[in-house]
Design an enzyme around this catalytic site. Sequence first.
Site, PDB file in Angstrom:
ATOM      1  N   GLY A  11       0.809  -1.213   0.000  1.00 13.94           N
ATOM      2  CA  GLY A  11       0.000   0.000   0.000  1.00 13.94           C
ATOM      3  C   GLY A  11       0.838   1.256   0.000  1.00 13.94           C
ATOM      4  O   GLY A  11       1.690   1.453   0.858  1.00 13.94           O
ATOM      5  N   GLY A  13      -0.396   4.383   0.305  1.00  9.30           N
ATOM      6  CA  GLY A  13      -1.216   5.489   0.809  1.00  9.30           C
ATOM      7  C   GLY A  13      -0.422   6.271   1.843  1.00  9.30           C
ATOM      8  O   GLY A  13       0.815   6.251   1.860  1.00  9.30           O
ATOM      9  N   PHE A  14      -1.139   6.958   2.726  1.00  9.23           N
ATOM     10  CA  PHE A  14      -0.470   7.802   3.723  1.00  9.23           C
ATOM     11  C   PHE A  14       0.479   6.990   4.601  1.00  9.23           C
ATOM     12  O   PHE A  14       1.583   7.421   4.904  1.00  9.23           O
ATOM     13  CB  PHE A  14      -1.501   8.496   4.613  1.00  9.23           C
ATOM     14  CG  PHE A  14      -2.195   9.624   3.927  1.00  9.23           C
ATOM     15  CD1 PHE A  14      -1.555  10.836   3.768  1.00  9.23           C
ATOM     16  CD2 PHE A  14      -3.479   9.477   3.439  1.00  9.23           C
ATOM     17  CE1 PHE A  14      -2.183  11.897   3.137  1.00  9.23           C
ATOM     18  CE2 PHE A  14      -4.118  10.523   2.806  1.00  9.23           C
ATOM     19  CZ  PHE A  14      -3.475  11.734   2.655  1.00  9.23           C
ATOM     20  N   GLY A  15       0.035   5.798   5.033  1.00  7.57           N
ATOM     21  CA  GLY A  15       0.841   4.984   5.930  1.00  7.57           C
ATOM     22  C   GLY A  15       2.044   4.396   5.208  1.00  7.57           C
ATOM     23  O   GLY A  15       3.196   4.579   5.638  1.00  7.57           O
ATOM     24  N   VAL A  79      -1.758  -7.555  -4.123  1.00  4.24           N
ATOM     25  CA  VAL A  79      -1.414  -8.601  -3.164  1.00  4.24           C
ATOM     26  C   VAL A  79      -2.667  -9.400  -2.844  1.00  4.24           C
ATOM     27  O   VAL A  79      -3.731  -8.842  -2.559  1.00  4.24           O
ATOM     28  CB  VAL A  79      -0.830  -7.982  -1.869  1.00  4.24           C
ATOM     29  CG1 VAL A  79      -0.556  -9.059  -0.835  1.00  4.24           C
ATOM     30  CG2 VAL A  79       0.442  -7.207  -2.190  1.00  4.24           C
ATOM     31  N   GLU A 171     -19.373  16.996   3.472  1.00  4.16           N
ATOM     32  CA  GLU A 171     -18.690  17.654   2.347  1.00  4.16           C
ATOM     33  C   GLU A 171     -19.462  17.448   1.044  1.00  4.16           C
ATOM     34  O   GLU A 171     -19.661  18.388   0.269  1.00  4.16           O
ATOM     35  CB  GLU A 171     -17.275  17.079   2.190  1.00  4.16           C
ATOM     36  CG  GLU A 171     -16.299  17.595   3.238  1.00  4.16           C
ATOM     37  CD  GLU A 171     -15.063  16.720   3.414  1.00  4.16           C
ATOM     38  OE1 GLU A 171     -14.277  17.014   4.326  1.00  4.16           O
ATOM     39  OE2 GLU A 171     -14.893  15.731   2.663  1.00  4.16           O
ATOM     40  N   ASP A 300      -5.543   2.827   8.192  1.00  2.00           N
ATOM     41  CA  ASP A 300      -6.954   2.398   8.218  1.00  2.00           C
ATOM     42  C   ASP A 300      -7.115   0.894   8.358  1.00  2.00           C
ATOM     43  O   ASP A 300      -8.173   0.419   8.775  1.00  2.00           O
ATOM     44  CB  ASP A 300      -7.651   2.822   6.910  1.00  2.00           C
ATOM     45  CG  ASP A 300      -7.971   4.306   6.886  1.00  2.00           C
ATOM     46  OD1 ASP A 300      -7.541   5.026   7.799  1.00  2.00           O
ATOM     47  OD2 ASP A 300      -8.658   4.734   5.937  1.00  2.00           O
TER      48      ASP A 300
HETATM   49  C1  LIG Z   1     -13.493  10.536   0.842  1.00  2.00           C
HETATM   50  C2  LIG Z   1     -12.531  10.513   1.978  1.00  2.00           C
HETATM   51  C3  LIG Z   1     -12.258  11.687   2.667  1.00  2.00           C
HETATM   52  C4  LIG Z   1     -11.352  11.681   3.723  1.00  2.00           C
HETATM   53  N1  LIG Z   1     -11.100  12.859   4.359  1.00  2.00           N
HETATM   54  C5  LIG Z   1     -10.176  12.886   5.350  1.00  2.00           C
HETATM   55  C6  LIG Z   1      -9.832  14.117   5.980  1.00  2.00           C
HETATM   56  O1  LIG Z   1     -10.373  15.161   5.653  1.00  2.00           O
HETATM   57  N2  LIG Z   1      -8.871  14.084   6.940  1.00  2.00           N
HETATM   58  C7  LIG Z   1      -8.242  12.929   7.300  1.00  2.00           C
HETATM   59  O2  LIG Z   1      -7.366  12.948   8.157  1.00  2.00           O
HETATM   60  N3  LIG Z   1      -8.562  11.749   6.736  1.00  2.00           N
HETATM   61  C8  LIG Z   1      -9.498  11.701   5.762  1.00  2.00           C
HETATM   62  N4  LIG Z   1      -9.819  10.510   5.164  1.00  2.00           N
HETATM   63  C9  LIG Z   1      -9.187   9.276   5.659  1.00  2.00           C
HETATM   64  C10 LIG Z   1      -7.773   9.121   5.137  1.00  2.00           C
HETATM   65  O3  LIG Z   1      -7.728   9.347   3.758  1.00  2.00           O
HETATM   66  C11 LIG Z   1      -7.309   7.720   5.486  1.00  2.00           C
HETATM   67  O4  LIG Z   1      -7.316   7.604   6.883  1.00  2.00           O
HETATM   68  C12 LIG Z   1      -5.902   7.447   4.962  1.00  2.00           C
HETATM   69  O5  LIG Z   1      -5.886   7.501   3.562  1.00  2.00           O
HETATM   70  C13 LIG Z   1      -5.442   6.074   5.436  1.00  2.00           C
HETATM   71  O6  LIG Z   1      -4.157   5.826   4.931  1.00  2.00           O
HETATM   72  P1  LIG Z   1      -3.683   4.338   4.666  1.00  2.00           P
HETATM   73  O7  LIG Z   1      -2.265   4.433   4.243  1.00  2.00           O
HETATM   74  O8  LIG Z   1      -4.027   3.496   5.825  1.00  2.00           O
HETATM   75  O9  LIG Z   1      -4.601   3.827   3.467  1.00  2.00           O
HETATM   76  P2  LIG Z   1      -4.821   4.425   2.038  1.00  2.00           P
HETATM   77  O10 LIG Z   1      -4.397   5.837   1.953  1.00  2.00           O
HETATM   78  O11 LIG Z   1      -6.234   4.104   1.706  1.00  2.00           O
HETATM   79  O12 LIG Z   1      -3.846   3.573   1.106  1.00  2.00           O
HETATM   80  C14 LIG Z   1      -4.022   2.208   0.916  1.00  2.00           C
HETATM   81  C15 LIG Z   1      -3.262   1.794  -0.322  1.00  2.00           C
HETATM   82  O13 LIG Z   1      -3.223   0.374  -0.377  1.00  2.00           O
HETATM   83  C16 LIG Z   1      -3.425  -0.041  -1.699  1.00  2.00           C
HETATM   84  N5  LIG Z   1      -3.963  -1.403  -1.645  1.00  2.00           N
HETATM   85  C17 LIG Z   1      -5.096  -1.826  -1.035  1.00  2.00           C
HETATM   86  N6  LIG Z   1      -5.244  -3.152  -1.164  1.00  2.00           N
HETATM   87  C18 LIG Z   1      -4.180  -3.585  -1.867  1.00  2.00           C
HETATM   88  C19 LIG Z   1      -3.772  -4.881  -2.333  1.00  2.00           C
HETATM   89  N7  LIG Z   1      -4.488  -5.969  -2.074  1.00  2.00           N
HETATM   90  N8  LIG Z   1      -2.625  -4.962  -3.055  1.00  2.00           N
HETATM   91  C20 LIG Z   1      -1.879  -3.861  -3.328  1.00  2.00           C
HETATM   92  N9  LIG Z   1      -2.225  -2.616  -2.909  1.00  2.00           N
HETATM   93  C21 LIG Z   1      -3.358  -2.485  -2.183  1.00  2.00           C
HETATM   94  C22 LIG Z   1      -4.404   0.976  -2.262  1.00  2.00           C
HETATM   95  O14 LIG Z   1      -4.326   1.029  -3.681  1.00  2.00           O
HETATM   96  C23 LIG Z   1      -3.923   2.264  -1.601  1.00  2.00           C
HETATM   97  O15 LIG Z   1      -2.987   2.956  -2.400  1.00  2.00           O
HETATM   98  C24 LIG Z   1     -10.721  10.482   4.098  1.00  2.00           C
HETATM   99  C25 LIG Z   1     -10.990   9.301   3.411  1.00  2.00           C
HETATM  100  C26 LIG Z   1     -11.885   9.316   2.358  1.00  2.00           C
HETATM  101  C27 LIG Z   1     -12.173   8.042   1.601  1.00  2.00           C
END
Ligand SMILES: Cc1cc2nc3c(=O)[nH]c(=O)nc-3n(C[C@H](O)[C@H](O)[C@H](O)COP(=O)(O)OP(=O)(O)OC[C@H]3O[C@@H](n4cnc5c(N)ncnc54)[C@H](O)[C@@H]3O)c2cc1C
Length: 471
Positions: A11, A13-15, A79, A171, A300
């Site tokens: 992943g 994303g942010f994490g 994955v 929003e 998340d």
């Molecule tokens: C519409 C919306 C608005 C939001 N607004 C806010 C806000 O205003 N403020 C705030 O703090 N938070 C907000 N959030 C929450 C915030 O975006 C999440 O908490 C944050 O993105 C979590 O980061 P993460 O790295 O855990 O997951 P994510 O950022 O979701 O990244 C997960 C990554 O894993 C990848 N992935 C998933 N499954 C697989 C797999 N099987 N194989 C390979 N890759 C995979 C995905 O493609 C993705 O790139 C919002 C979320 C949404 C949906």
Amino acid sequence: MKLRKKVVVIGGGFGGLGLTRALASSSVHVTLIDRSNHHLFQPLLYQVAMAGLSPGEIAVPIRAVLSRQANAKVLLAEVVGVDLEGRHVLTREMPPIAYDYLVVAAGAESSYFGRDDWAQSAPGLKDLDDAVEIRRRVLLAFEAAERETDAAVQRRHLTFVVIGGGPTGVELAGAIAELATVVLSRDFRAIESDATRVVLVEGGDRILPNLHPELSELAAANLRAMGVEVRTGLRVTDIDADSVSCGSERIIASTVLWAAGVRGSPLCQAIGLEVDRQGRAKVLADCSVPGRPEIFVVGDAAAFVPAGTDRALPGVSPVAMQQGRFVARQISRSIDGHPREAFAYVDKGSMATIGRKRAVAQFRGMRLSGLLAWLAWLFVHVFYLIDFRNRIVVLLDWTWAYFAYRRGSRLITGRRLHAGAPVSAPLRPLAELAMELPTTSLRFGTQGAPLPPSARPLAPPPPPSRAPRSS
Ligand SMILES: Cc1cc2nc3c(=O)[nH]c(=O)nc-3n(C[C@H](O)[C@H](O)[C@H](O)COP(=O)(O)OP(=O)(O)OC[C@H]3O[C@@H](n4cnc5c(N)ncnc54)[C@H](O)[C@@H]3O)c2cc1C
């Protein structure tokens, strides 16, 4: 020669991306695997869905972000499982990938509380495809209303129901009201500026339950002033192509949007990790999973319950970013033979935007609303956008939209001209892919050797439950 440890991150994303960048100067090899090629700034997804920004302004290729990081490699792959004993990550596209440390940062997905059939009529907002699909549906609804001569049918096209009164629902509802009254009203001839009906449905007793009740009240009052019907204490019992039912009440609407719940990535269960009711992996104080110190889950996808509390941290980006950086440090400490630390979340506050010059925010006991909160929201969101170019472009777009009362990205893409039908098939659930595993990806190398017993095939997604983030 000392062999470098292999860190695999699932992943970007942010994490996952935060963690990878934090390991830039460590003596490890990092392989970041993501099924999409971009890092997405989810907090601004609703702006794409509401035609305020275009997809490229809130996403940036992961490969580009890490291009200068010599110890990081990016793989575009999905994955589907992990061989826990053999320490290999299994993807659909390539041979198993070995790891010494594994970080699951796979995020979350929309949850329909056991009614996945509602997804077709009420799309959720989790990625760029969702945002573009919602934009298509909303803009097509206005186009259909413009063509319509039957007043009742036109009313149906101009009724928008948003389900879920968390930040995303607020929003979306505010942005649709603004789009209808401020932006689109002058471009359409057969639609009266006050003809659009936006209904925000929330099952709880107030919207934005993660904020102070006073701010929830203020947000509801702001939405009402913008023409949004805020309906709290109303539980959705059914959704079909033309309506939303809440018990005996039926709201006729062509466009229904889902912002009511999310659940942790199904990958957590597929790997065989213990999950909570929301499908998030249970983690220890150092963000590792019980019994597997080499596996961490962040963001998340994780259910991190701070010591002395009984509630997991919310699914918001600061949690994911802080956990990503924290785990990077723990990996380095482990390699250097130091004991692990305990993660402590620093809560910098919460905010939600409602519309032009309208937002609510709370920081460490301080509560803000109106223009000041809106400016704080703008600043934070531009500041955290990952690419410098995106920051400039978004700022310019917003400035133009502010003064010109225009939305620059009102493109309807896809070939079909019906509001409800999706252009593309929704992403197939991982559980469905699992049906294909024996004959496709879960084979080792090119020889197609069978799956080892320790490799966990994908299990069905977790039971539906309430969202970690209240939107
Ligand atoms: C519409 C919306 C608005 C939001 N607004 C806010 C806000 O205003 N403020 C705030 O703090 N938070 C907000 N959030 C929450 C915030 O975006 C999440 O908490 C944050 O993105 C979590 O980061 P993460 O790295 O855990 O997951 P994510 O950022 O979701 O990244 C997960 C990554 O894993 C990848 N992935 C998933 N499954 C697989 C797999 N099987 N194989 C390979 N890759 C995979 C995905 O493609 C993705 O790139 C919002 C979320 C949404 C949906």
